[in-house]
Every structure is written in C-alpha cells, then in structure tokens.
Design an enzyme around this catalytic site. Structure first.
Site, short mmCIF file in Angstrom:
data_model
loop_
_atom_site.label_atom_id
_atom_site.label_comp_id
_atom_site.label_asym_id
_atom_site.label_seq_id
_atom_site.Cartn_x
_atom_site.Cartn_y
_atom_site.Cartn_z
N SER A 102 33.74 -0.40 4.07
CA SER A 102 32.45 0.19 3.71
C SER A 102 32.05 -0.02 2.26
CB SER A 102 32.45 1.69 4.04
OG SER A 102 32.34 1.86 5.44
N THR A 164 39.54 5.67 18.23
CA THR A 164 40.69 5.51 17.33
C THR A 164 41.06 4.04 17.26
OG1 THR A 164 42.37 5.75 19.06
CG2 THR A 164 41.54 7.79 18.05
N TYR A 200 27.20 11.12 6.57
CA TYR A 200 27.63 9.74 6.36
C TYR A 200 27.97 9.08 7.70
CZ TYR A 200 30.47 5.79 4.80
OH TYR A 200 30.97 4.53 4.60
N ASN A 202 27.81 4.75 9.66
CA ASN A 202 27.55 3.33 9.44
C ASN A 202 26.14 2.90 9.82
OD1 ASN A 202 30.10 2.48 8.41
ND2 ASN A 202 30.96 2.52 10.46
N THR A 336 34.71 4.04 -0.99
CA THR A 336 35.90 3.63 -0.27
C THR A 336 35.50 2.73 0.90
OG1 THR A 336 35.83 5.55 1.20
CG2 THR A 336 37.11 5.77 -0.84
N GLY A 337 36.47 1.99 1.38
CA GLY A 337 36.26 1.17 2.57
C GLY A 337 37.54 1.14 3.38
#
Length: 383
Positions: A102, A164, A200, A202, A336-337
């Site tokens: 991300s 998951t 948040y 995507n 962060t990603g």
C-alpha cells in the site's frame, strides 16, 4: 559473510524451513548472522544505531527472514540482515526488489494531485465528473475526488479471493480484475455518508487509478513511470504486467507461516490491487522518493498540503496517501504496505530531519503490522 558463517546460516534457515520452535532457533541466529551496517553519522542527533541493530539481530527467525532498512535525515544508517532464500541460506540482498504493497497509494495520491495542479482534476468535484455512471444511485450524496484521497467516501470493500492469506494462497495465480472489485464494492451501497467518517480500504485508490487513466488517456503504470519514477530516479520500481506473479530482478524470497511452517509466497498475481498496492520497488528508490515528495519536487504547493492535512473527523489520522503518527513526541508522516511475505514502511518527519524506509520479509506481513513496525522501525525516531 565468511564461508563458516554462511554454512551456519544455511543450517539455521533449514531449521526454520522445518518450522521448529522459535526459542533455540533465535538464539542460534544471533550468533550466526550479523547486520551489515553502513555509514553512521557521529552527530548526537543521528539515529539510535544500537537500537536499530538490535531490531535486525538474529534474522532469520520466526518473525521475519530478512530486513532491509535505511534511515536518513540528521545522520544516516543502513542495515541488511537475514537470508535471501531459506533453502540455500544465501545472505539477503541489500538492493532487493520487493512488493511495496500500500505504499503504492502514496504514488497514486501524488499523481492525482499533479493532475489537480495542472487543472485537469478538481478535488471537490464528484467522481462521476471523470468516471460517468460509476457511482450508483444508492449513493444519495456525491462522492468527491477528495473523499477518495482521504478515505472518507463511504465506499465498501469489493470482491476478494479470500479473507486471509491462507484462504487466498490456493488462488494466488488467478486473476481478479480490479474492475470487478470496484463493481462489487459499489453494489453494496455506502457504508456511511461521504465526508462523515474515515475508513481505510483499498477500493478508494483503485478507483483513483481508474480516474487517472480516464483523465490522461494513458495507463496508470505509464503515468507513474513518466511523472514520478523517471524524474525521481526510481530505476528499480515498476508494476507487474498482465498479471505476472513474478518479481523480476534481484529479490529476497517472501514467506508466510501457515500451520506453523514457512510457505514460499513470493510468486503472486496482484492484479486486484492495481493503484492501491501493486507496486514493486527497492529501499533505495523509496528513499529517493520520500524526500523529493516532502520537498515539493513531486507535487507542487498548494496541492502538496493535501498530503499533510487530515480531515476534521473524529478519529481520523489519514490524509491524501499518508498517515499522521506521533512517535517519541515527534510528528511523523508515513505509509505502511503489506503483501504476503513483504512488509514495507516509508516515513519521515515533515522537516526530513529523520527518514525511514524499510522492507521486511515478515512471516505474517498482513497480520499485526504494528508489531513489525515496533521491532524494525520505531527506533529510527528515538532521537
């Protein structure tokens, strides 16, 4: 690394590959591997080198198989530790390419803000201005471009290949078109009225990628290349083509613990992530990008202020592409990603007195991200 040390590291990696207990394994790792430290400033305001070294000591272990860290600003330190491949025990590559997850969103936000600076995008305009008919009638209030940038759109997450990493793993070579992700998310209707909450996910940035393509008449990946990667000198940064699951060029392999054993998750089709998380990069490239962005060399003023402005909404911490944190009394802006096998951070104080970029081959990269940040990143802001 000496031949004897390399042999011991390979033996350790073999033990980890078998999924044995972490206690004695980690103790052996401390003796077997050592971080490769680069130039360290004598400046007393420089990074806390001892704490940074302690974070990467003992790799590989059950938390991570490798770590690449760059700290800059007042003083400089770089560290590399761990292994490139658990099967061979070869040492980790400092120049490795990795899935940046991300942190891609920072590039996407920068592209949109460039278009705004050029008068091609109005941040206050409804998304339908640029993508007619995309937002369904169930959204009774307009969703603006700014709502997408700062995660206040109310658009819900779309289709996925599993909840998951374990669920997704059998499908890792399948293609989930990002257009399908967007369509399913929008079909679920709004989670909340646009502009009233921050959530948040995507899908906001997937839609922004579509907007970039519509406005420019060009592919998102090419726009990122010509507008950001080339001017900044990010020669090792790219996007996979046509669902290619490989990381081309030098890279450290990524692993995910499943049923207590590390499983290689390096090859993975990330088509569904698109402009929200599909980027492949290097720590060198991201370290070039971060100060260029903060100095206004990528996005001009006043549009740059969007990246350092959090909406006035209870609990909001995110701006356009970045997140505001307070670490050791310092205000830090970063992102962060996380993709299976790879956890990435880019972060800096606004004045660039301290910068941090890392890639950690975490064995649970999409799990507790703060645990990874605490071990490998927070020490950069100790002083």
């Amino acid at each position: 690394m000496t031949r004897r040390t390399r042999t011991r590291t390979a033996a350790l990696a073999a033990v980890l590959l078998l999924g044995l207990a972490a206690g004695p394994m980690a103790a052996t790792a401390t003796a077997a591997t050592g971080p490769a430290a680069a130039a360290v400033s004598a400046d007393p305001q420089g990074p806390d080198v001892a704490a940074l070294r302690a974070g990467i000591a003992g790799l590989p272990d059950r938390d991570a198989t490798a770590a690449l860290i760059r700290v800059g600003g007042n003083g400089r330190w770089t560290g590399t530790a761990g292994v490139r491949d658990l099967r061979t025990g070869a040492p980790a590559l400092a120049d490795a390419r990795f899935r940046a997850g991300s942190t891609t969103k920072v590039v996407t936000a920068a592209l949109v803000l460039q278009l705004a600076a050029e008068g091609k995008v109005d941040l206050n305009a409804p998304v339908d201005t640029y993508l007619p008919g995309l937002i369904p009638a169930s959204f009774t209030q307009p969703v603006t471009v700014r709502n997408l940038l700062n995660f206040t759109s109310g658009i819900q997450a779309g289709a996925s290949l599993g909840d998951t990493v374990e669920d997704e793993y059998p499908h890792r070579f399948e293609t989930l078109p990002y257009q399908e992700v967007v369509a399913t998310g929008l079909s679920r209707g709004p989670e909340f009225e646009p502009g009233t909450k921050q959530h948040y996910n995507n899908i906001n940035y997937t839609i922004l990628g579509m907007l970039i393509e519509k406005v420019t008449g060009d592919s998102y990946a090419h726009q990122a290349e010509v507008r950001i990667f080339r001017p900044v000198g990010m020669t090792g940064t790219s996007f996979p083509k046509d669902g290619d699951p490989r990381i081309h060029g030098p890279h450290n392999r990524g692993y995910q613990l499943m049923n207590g054993k590390p499983v290689d998750v390096t090859e993975w089709n990330m088509t569904d992530r698109f402009a929200a998380g599909d980027m492949i990069s290097t720590t060198r490239d991201l370290e070039r990008f971060l100060p260029a962005l903060f100095r206004g060399e990528v996005v001009p003023e006043p549009q740059l202020q969007e990246m350092f402005t959090v909406p006035d909404i209870p609990g909001a911490t995110r701006s356009a592409g970045l997140e505001r944190l307070v670490v050791g009394g310092k205000e830090v802006w970063g992102k962060t990603g996380a993709r299976p096998g790879y956890h990435t951070v880019i972060a800096a104080t606004r004045d660039l007195s301290r910068t941090l970029v890392y890639s950690v081959n975490s064995t649970d990269a999409k799990g507790d991200g703060m645990k990874i940040v605490q071990r490998f990143g927070l020490a950069a802001f100790n002083r």
